[in-house]
Structure formats: structure tokens, C-alpha cells
Design a protein around this motif. Structure first.
Motif, PDB file in Angstrom:
ATOM      1  N   GLN A 396      22.748  10.390   7.618  1.00 11.62           N
ATOM      2  CA  GLN A 396      22.842  10.252   6.170  1.00 11.62           C
ATOM      3  C   GLN A 396      22.973   8.781   5.824  1.00 11.62           C
ATOM      4  O   GLN A 396      23.737   8.051   6.460  1.00 11.62           O
ATOM      5  N   SER A 398      23.591   6.194   2.557  1.00 11.02           N
ATOM      6  CA  SER A 398      23.971   5.964   1.164  1.00 11.02           C
ATOM      7  C   SER A 398      23.877   4.469   0.907  1.00 11.02           C
ATOM      8  O   SER A 398      24.668   3.681   1.447  1.00 11.02           O
ATOM      9  N   THR A 405      26.220  -0.293   1.625  1.00  4.36           N
ATOM     10  CA  THR A 405      25.379   0.624   2.393  1.00  4.36           C
ATOM     11  C   THR A 405      26.227   1.301   3.470  1.00  4.36           C
ATOM     12  O   THR A 405      26.959   0.626   4.200  1.00  4.36           O
TER      13      THR A 405
END
Length: 415
Positions: A396, A398, A405
Motif C-alpha cells: 500500500q 499513501s 509518503t
């Protein structure tokens, strides 16, 4: 008797199919006397309460035996392997195993095959097998009918002009027997595969498990090959480059009277040798660092954080080591993530956290850079996702515009 080469294969195939059908008559009819006796005895008041449970018990005990006979028959005579349904773990008590067998859908499919479909298949087998002597008798009736007394011949065949018709019908029947035997054998194999073997969903699960095991073996083989390449580079090529750099340095130190051009060439070669050693070190660390195999993920990531050009805060909370493939993927994720931070994020610091949560190894990399990273854009993050997915892990990302980040990888430690 010599068989012409052109007819040898059809004859052998017809003989195999006929033998297969002949061997199936008795197993297919084995349960008819049992349930016929149970039905007949049930009509009697005195024996009814005992006959029906007895016949049911005999049928239930006979179904696994007949199923094993059918599997052996298909394997020995047709070369068709009927897979066994996956068995559940054995229970301590026999009644529990019997109850589990009764609850299984495939058990009822086997019961239907032997009790309902078996007699139908036996009738078809008998028809095909009976057609062979009938066709043979019809095809040769013109030859042996004349040996019979006249009254018998007229009684059986009537007018002798009908003998060619019987002969032609017998030849047609003989020609149809191999085709009918092959069709009946194929039909029985398909029915047995559908009812006596595992269900489609079970076959799919077994295939998925098999593919999962083969993929795990492939990943382990690739990881072992990567470690072998790392050892070969570290012990072979790297040592030769180090020896070359040392010899070039000794040449410049022990030969002070060399011409300026030669000294400049030696200095350039010495510098290139040191650069090649540095690049080879980076390559080896990217493949599989030796410290990861020797001392584990904590030590390998500590060295990785120490070499990073920006401050990296590292926290590793592991009570025991994970599998080598999982450690390799975790190291690769951290290495590539820190490389991306250094090249693209314009970050001033990064944080790496590795901890075990149940059966999952969670790796988290955070930086205070510009953000805007997208794993779907075909960048290095897509390669990370594929690498993590190779061991059934998830990745994942983000990364809003403006940062921060966060890259999170969850790697299963037990499969």
C-alpha cells in the motif's frame, strides 16, 4: 493368428474395450441382490425391522469397496486414473468417521453411481457384449447353416434366400461392435470421473494448492540462485577487482620514476578499479547481502540505513527470524523505497519500521518528501508490488501531493 498391420490397432483397442466392459458387469450388479433382498424382506412383518437396516448397512460398507474396484478397473484396463477425493483428518471414533463420510456430498455421488447408474451401465455392457457373438453367428450363418438338417434349417431360417440377409446383418453388427464398445467405455469413464472422483470445486482447490506449492518452490529456488550469484561475485569477481586495485596502487607507490603519462594512466586505472568495486558492492547488496543471511533482517537494514545519504530512523521489532524468502523481500522493499526517497522525494529524513503482527511481517517506510508517488504509473513501486505479491503479500502506498509518503508492505510469514 496374424493380424494385418492396418487392423492391429483397431482390433487391440476393441479387445481392450470389450475386456473393460466385461469386467464391469459384476461390480455394477453387486448391489442389486442386497437392496432387492432388503426390499423383499421389508414386506414381511417378522423380518422387516431387521432386513432394511441390514441391507442399508451392507450397501454403505460396500460402496467404498466397489469404488476401489472401479478405480482399479479403470486404471488397469483403460489406463484412466480416477483421483481420490481429499480425505478429512481421521477422527478417533469410528462412528464419527462414518458420520463424516455420510455428510460428504461425494459419498452420496458414489452411492448413486453404484446403486442407480450401475445397473444401467451393466445393461449397456451386456448389450454390447451380446452383440459380439450374435454378429459372429449372423456373419457365419451361410457357412454353418447347411450343416443343419433340412427341417431345422427351414424352421430357423425359413427360405434359404434369407441367409445372405442374415450374413450381411451379422457383418454390420460386427463392424458396429468396436465402435459401440469404445463409446460405452468412454461414457463409463466420464461418468466415473464425475461421480467417483473429486468434485470440480475440490479439484480447483487442489490445483490452487499445487500451484501455490510450485510457486513457493520456484521463489525459494530463485532466492537460492540469487544467494549463489552473490557469493560468486563476492568471493570471485570482487576479490579480483580488489587485487587489481591493490596492484595498481603498489605500482604507483613503488615506481616513482615512471613517466608522467604512464603514472596518469595507472592513476586512472586505479580510480576505475575502485569505482568498479563500489558498483559491484552495490550490486551485491541489491541481490542478497551476505549479512542478511548471516545475521538477519535487523543487521542488514542497519547497514542499509547507515549507507543512506539522509538520516534514517530504523526500528526493528522481531522476536524470531522469518523465512529467507520473506526476509529477502522485506530487505528489497526497504532498499528500493529508500532509493526512491533519495532520487525523487527530496526528503530530509526517513523512518523505517519493521515488526511482526501475528502471522504477518509489516514493513513501513515513511519520508517527509514532496509526495505524489503513484504505484500505477509504471515506476519502481509497481516492481515492488509484484515482488511483494510473489509471496502473497500486499503493498500500500499513501503519497498525497506535498507529502508525506508512506509505503506499507505486509508479508505473510506462515503459508
Amino acid at each position: 493368428m496374424m493380424i494385418p498391420p492396418g487392423l492391429r490397432r483397431p482390433v487391440l483397442r476393441a479387445r481392450r474395450d470389450a475386456g473393460f466392459l466385461a469386467a464391469g458387469v459384476l461390480p455394477h450388479l453387486a448391489l442389486i441382490p442386497v437392496w432387492s433382498w432388503g426390499v423383499a424382506m421389508t414386506a414381511e412383518t417378522r423380518n422387516g425391522p431387521f432386513a432394511l437396516p441390514t441391507s442399508v448397512a451392507v450397501i454403505l460398507f460396500g460402496v467404498p469397496v466397489l469404488t476401489a474396484v472401479q478405480r482399479a478397473r479403470h486404471r488397469a484396463l483403460l489406463g484412466v486414473f480416477l483421483p481420490r477425493p481429499t480425505r478429512a483428518p481421521q477422527r478417533r471414533w469410528p462412528w464419527a468417521a462414518a458420520a463424516r463420510w455420510l455428510r460428504a456430498p461425494r459419498s452420496w455421488a458414489q452411492l448413486g453411481y453404484h446403486l442407480l447408474l450401475g445397473p444401467v451401465l451393466a445393461v449397456s455392457e451386456l448389450l454390447v457384449l451380446t452383440a459380439l457373438p450374435v454378429g459372429l453367428a449372423g456373419a457365419t450363418c451361410s457357412a454353418w447353416a447347411w450343416e443343419l438338417p433340412v427341417k431345422v434349417r427351414e424352421e430357423w431360417f425359413g427360405d434359404t434366400t434369407q441367409l445372405p440377409c442374415y450374413t450381411l446383418g451379422g457383418l454390420v453388427l460386427l463392424c458396429a461392435v468396436p465402435w459401440a464398445a469404445g463409446a460405452a467405455a468412454r461414457g463409463e469413464s466420464r461418468a466415473a470421473m464425475a461421480l467417483l472422483g473429486p468434485s470440480p470445486s475440490q479439484q480447483l482447490r487442489e490445483r490452487v494448492d499445487e500451484l501455490d506449492q510450485s510457486r513457493t518452490g520456484l521463489i525459494e529456488a530463485v532466492d537460492a540462485e540469487r544467494r549463489r550469484i552473490e557469493r560468486d561475485l563476492h568471493d570471485g569477481t570482487q576479490q579480483r577487482l580488489v587485487s587489481l586495485a591493490v596492484n595498481l596502487g603498489l605500482a604507483m607507490a613503488t615506481q616513482p620514476d615512471l613517466p608522467a603519462g604512464a603514472r596518469e594512466a595507472l592513476a586512472g586505472a586505479h580510480l576505475e578499479a575502485k569505482r568498479a568495486i563500489e558498483e559491484l558492492n552495490d550490486l551485491v547488496r541489491g541481490l542478497h547481502p551476505a549479512v542478511l543471511e548471516d545475521r538477519g533482517l535487523d543487521a542488514a537494514l542497519s547497514g542499509l540505513a547507515a549507507r543512506a545519504p539522509l538520516p534514517v530512523r530504523l526500528r526493528v521489532d522481531l522476536t524470531e527470524r522469518a523465512a529467507p524468502a520473506v526476509e529477502s523481500v522485506a530487505y528489497f522493499v526497504v532498499s528500493e523505497a529508500l532509493t526512491n526517497v533519495t532520487k525523487h522525494a527530496r526528503a530530509t529524513r526517513a523512518e523505517v519500521t519493521v515488526r511482526r503482527v501475528g502471522k504477518v511481517l509489516r514493513v513501513n517506510i515513511t519520508d517527509d518528501g514532496l509526495g505524489g508517488a503513484d504505484a500505477r504509473a509504471g515506476t519502481g513501486l509497481s516492481g515492488l508490488a509484484k515482488r511483494v505479491g510473489s509471496i502473497d503479500g500486499t503493498l500500500q502506498v499513501s503519497s498525497p501531493v506535498g507529502g508525506p509518503t508512506t509505503v506499507t508492505a505486509e508479508l505473510p510469514c506462515e503459508r
